[in-house]
Write a protein that holds these residues in place. Structure first.
Motif, PDB file in Angstrom:
ATOM      1  N   ASN A   1       0.775  -1.193   0.356  1.00  0.00           N
ATOM      2  CA  ASN A   1       0.026   0.021  -0.224  1.00  0.00           C
ATOM      3  C   ASN A   1       1.292   1.091   0.313  1.00  0.00           C
ATOM      4  OD1 ASN A   1      -1.963   0.887  -0.313  1.00  0.00           O
ATOM      5  ND2 ASN A   1      -3.720  -0.055   1.734  1.00  0.00           N
TER       6      ASN A   1
ATOM      7  N   THR B   1      -0.273   5.170   0.625  1.00  0.00           N
ATOM      8  CA  THR B   1      -1.518   5.866   1.231  1.00  0.00           C
ATOM      9  C   THR B   1      -0.739   6.983   1.816  1.00  0.00           C
ATOM     10  OG1 THR B   1      -1.219   5.118   3.513  1.00  0.00           O
ATOM     11  CG2 THR B   1      -2.481   3.815   1.865  1.00  0.00           C
ATOM     12  N   TRP B   2      -1.584   8.008   1.485  1.00  0.00           N
ATOM     13  CA  TRP B   2      -1.464   9.934   2.454  1.00  0.00           C
ATOM     14  C   TRP B   2      -2.617  10.053   3.034  1.00  0.00           C
ATOM     15  CZ3 TRP B   2      -4.566  13.498   0.673  1.00  0.00           C
ATOM     16  CH2 TRP B   2      -6.123  13.167   0.068  1.00  0.00           C
ATOM     17  N   ARG B   3      -2.043  10.665   3.819  1.00  0.00           N
ATOM     18  CA  ARG B   3      -2.846  11.146   4.991  1.00  0.00           C
ATOM     19  C   ARG B   3      -2.558  13.225   5.263  1.00  0.00           C
ATOM     20  NH1 ARG B   3      -2.312   6.333   7.398  1.00  0.00           N
ATOM     21  NH2 ARG B   3      -0.816   7.638   9.133  1.00  0.00           N
TER      22      ARG B   3
ATOM     23  N   PHE C   1       2.862  11.452   2.930  1.00  0.00           N
ATOM     24  CA  PHE C   1       3.155   9.599   2.268  1.00  0.00           C
ATOM     25  C   PHE C   1       3.696   8.452   3.370  1.00  0.00           C
ATOM     26  CE2 PHE C   1       3.088  13.017  -0.096  1.00  0.00           C
ATOM     27  CZ  PHE C   1       2.070  12.674  -1.353  1.00  0.00           C
ATOM     28  N   TYR C   2       2.944   7.274   3.288  1.00  0.00           N
ATOM     29  CA  TYR C   2       2.675   6.265   4.389  1.00  0.00           C
ATOM     30  C   TYR C   2       3.325   4.811   3.029  1.00  0.00           C
ATOM     31  CZ  TYR C   2       1.812   9.524   7.482  1.00  0.00           C
ATOM     32  OH  TYR C   2       1.768  10.264   8.516  1.00  0.00           O
TER      33      TYR C   2
ATOM     34  N   SER D   1       3.363   0.621   2.994  1.00  0.00           N
ATOM     35  CA  SER D   1       3.137  -0.397   3.945  1.00  0.00           C
ATOM     36  C   SER D   1       3.644  -1.840   3.047  1.00  0.00           C
ATOM     37  CB  SER D   1       1.835  -0.406   4.056  1.00  0.00           C
ATOM     38  OG  SER D   1       1.537   0.099   4.914  1.00  0.00           O
TER      39      SER D   1
ATOM     40  N   ASP E   1       3.011   0.742   7.133  1.00  0.00           N
ATOM     41  CA  ASP E   1       3.222   2.709   7.507  1.00  0.00           C
ATOM     42  C   ASP E   1       4.311   3.668   7.883  1.00  0.00           C
ATOM     43  OD1 ASP E   1       0.526   2.958   6.594  1.00  0.00           O
ATOM     44  OD2 ASP E   1      -0.887   3.730   8.374  1.00  0.00           O
TER      45      ASP E   1
ATOM     46  N   LYS F   1       5.198   1.155  -6.568  1.00  0.00           N
ATOM     47  CA  LYS F   1       3.693   1.255  -6.359  1.00  0.00           C
ATOM     48  C   LYS F   1       3.705   3.093  -6.403  1.00  0.00           C
ATOM     49  CE  LYS F   1       0.660  -0.795  -4.318  1.00  0.00           C
ATOM     50  NZ  LYS F   1       0.625  -0.890  -5.311  1.00  0.00           N
TER      51      LYS F   1
ATOM     52  N   LEU G   1       0.961   6.998  -6.539  1.00  0.00           N
ATOM     53  CA  LEU G   1      -0.299   7.040  -7.528  1.00  0.00           C
ATOM     54  C   LEU G   1      -0.281   8.996  -7.113  1.00  0.00           C
ATOM     55  CD1 LEU G   1       0.338   9.530  -4.342  1.00  0.00           C
ATOM     56  CD2 LEU G   1      -0.752   7.434  -3.422  1.00  0.00           C
TER      57      LEU G   1
ATOM     58  N   ASP H   1      -8.587  17.241  -4.284  1.00  0.00           N
ATOM     59  CA  ASP H   1      -8.382  16.506  -3.143  1.00  0.00           C
ATOM     60  C   ASP H   1      -7.708  17.316  -1.741  1.00  0.00           C
ATOM     61  OD1 ASP H   1      -9.247  14.362  -4.853  1.00  0.00           O
ATOM     62  OD2 ASP H   1      -6.815  13.930  -5.597  1.00  0.00           O
TER      63      ASP H   1
END
Length: 386
Positions: free
Chosen positions: A126, A128-130, A138-139, A141, A214, A295, A297, A303
């Motif tokens: 994964n 992901t971003w938060r 960005f993280y 996994s 993460d 990966k 994104l 957003d």
């Protein structure tokens, strides 16, 4: 004399100190890259240079670079159009063999890395971003069900749109010393790119499972110009051996942990590459053998929180300047072609559009090239993944 006055006097007598050993280029060979187990291997060869030097690192050109396995089989790497960079054809390394990199420089010196096993990097589970109080984070996994990886490294490659505030309709023609309608318009969008040089590593040896959850790989502040319209980040994951991880861990400490006298002091950083011709010569770099997983994104402006500032990076370029063909107060006024030559000839200024005064052409709006031509900040060619 008071204490503060004495301190001020001492500060005024302080000169910058640059030791001779730092000012003298040692010329050590620097080997940057790894043996790609499932794809193209790219190796960059350069030389260490003085800390005080303002020039780019000198590259090692016209070297013979090969991948060699422990049975004696070899694969040649060819120097690319980027001097000092060598690349192989796409390949599949044998998991039952060990491999090393062998280098013979134009001067005849021979270098070789240690033989290393081949590791297959697990997939990135994964990316992901938060959003939190610090901005956009960005993280990554990942996991290895076989518990065979344990040592991880990541690299990030960022791409973003650049949109200049001006679209010139005229251009200055040097030969004619005149302004003409623009023949080839400047691009209205370019693409910035930045590959991170941060050392991003983690290990799972203290865990019961080979799982990374993460891990933070990148942070962008709300006012980052990279978030102006559209942004993309690619994360590449590498599986390391224990020795290779130790090399990157030491590199991280040497480059990031030095701040005060109480921080860890720099340690000797070499790696697994040796000079076969002169065994006492220092060589910098660690060459491992593994595959890469990745990966990507994308994030659009819509957003992100509406309250975040929208920064283009061109804020200092607005509004445009003006060049008048008959500057006020100059007697006699200069000829129009002399004004244009002064404004656009020897200087790095570009005309944007015409200005009319009382129905007559009175001048042009203008700005430096960096405010008009986005190719000074990125590439005009749209990336294939965009």
């Amino acid at each position: 004399m008071g204490c503060f006055a004495l301190l001020a006097l001492l500060a005024g007598c302080t000169d910058a100190y640059m030791p001779d050993v730092i000012g003298t280029p040692p010329g050590y060979l620097v080997v940057d890259g790894f043996l790609n187990a499932q794809g193209v291997t790219t190796i960059r060869l350069s030389r260490a240079f003085a800390v005080a030097s303002k020039a780019a690192a000198p590259v090692e050109t016209r070297a013979a670079v090969t991948i060699e396995d422990n049975t004696g089989a070899r694969l040649l790497l060819a120097e690319t159009s980027t001097k000092g960079t060598y690349a192989s054809a796409s390949q599949q390394l044998n998991l039952n063999r060990q491999y090393r990199l062998r280098i013979i420089t134009l001067a005849g010196k021979e270098y070789a890395s240690a033989f290393v096993p081949v590791k297959i990097t697990p997939a990135v589970d994964n990316l992901t971003w938060r959003i939190n109080g610090n901005g956009l984070n960005f993280y990554v996994s990942a996991h290895d069900a076989a518990n065979a990886t344990q040592y991880y490294r990541w690299e990030t490659d960022e791409t973003w749109e650049i949109r200049p505030p001006y679209a010139p309709v005229v251009e200055y023609v040097t030969a004619a010393r005149a302004i003409r309608p623009i023949a080839v318009p400047y691009p209205t969008v370019c693409y910035g790119n930045m590959r991170s040089n941060a050392v991003l590593i983690d290990k799972t040896t203290a865990l019961t499972q080979d799982v990374v959850s993460d891990f933070p790989v990148k942070q962008l502040l709300p006012a980052s110009e990279r978030l102006y319209t559209r942004y993309s980040i690619l994360v590449q994951q590498h599986a390391l051996t224990k020795d290779e991880y130790a090399y990157w861990e030491l590199l991280k400490k040497n480059t990031e942990s030095i701040g005060t006298l109480f921080d860890p002091q720099p340690a000797q950083l070499t790696g697994n590459v040796r000079c076969l011709t002169s065994p006492d010569e220092v060589v910098l770099g660690f060459v491992g053998a593994h595959s890469v997983s990745e990966k990507r994104l994308f994030i659009s402006r819509t957003d992100l929180p509406a309250g975040w500032p929208r920064i283009s990076g061109y804020e200092n370029c607005v509004p445009p300047d003006t060049v008048f063909l008959k500057p006020k107060g100059m007697v006699p006024p200069p000829k129009p072609e002399e004004v244009l030559l002064t404004a656009f000839g020897p200087q790095n200024m570009l005309p944007i559009e015409e200005i009319y005064i009382a129905g007559f052409l009175g001048g042009y709006t203008t700005k430096p090239r960096d405010c008009v031509d986005c190719r000074t900040r990125g590439a005009a060619t749209r990336p294939s993944f965009w």
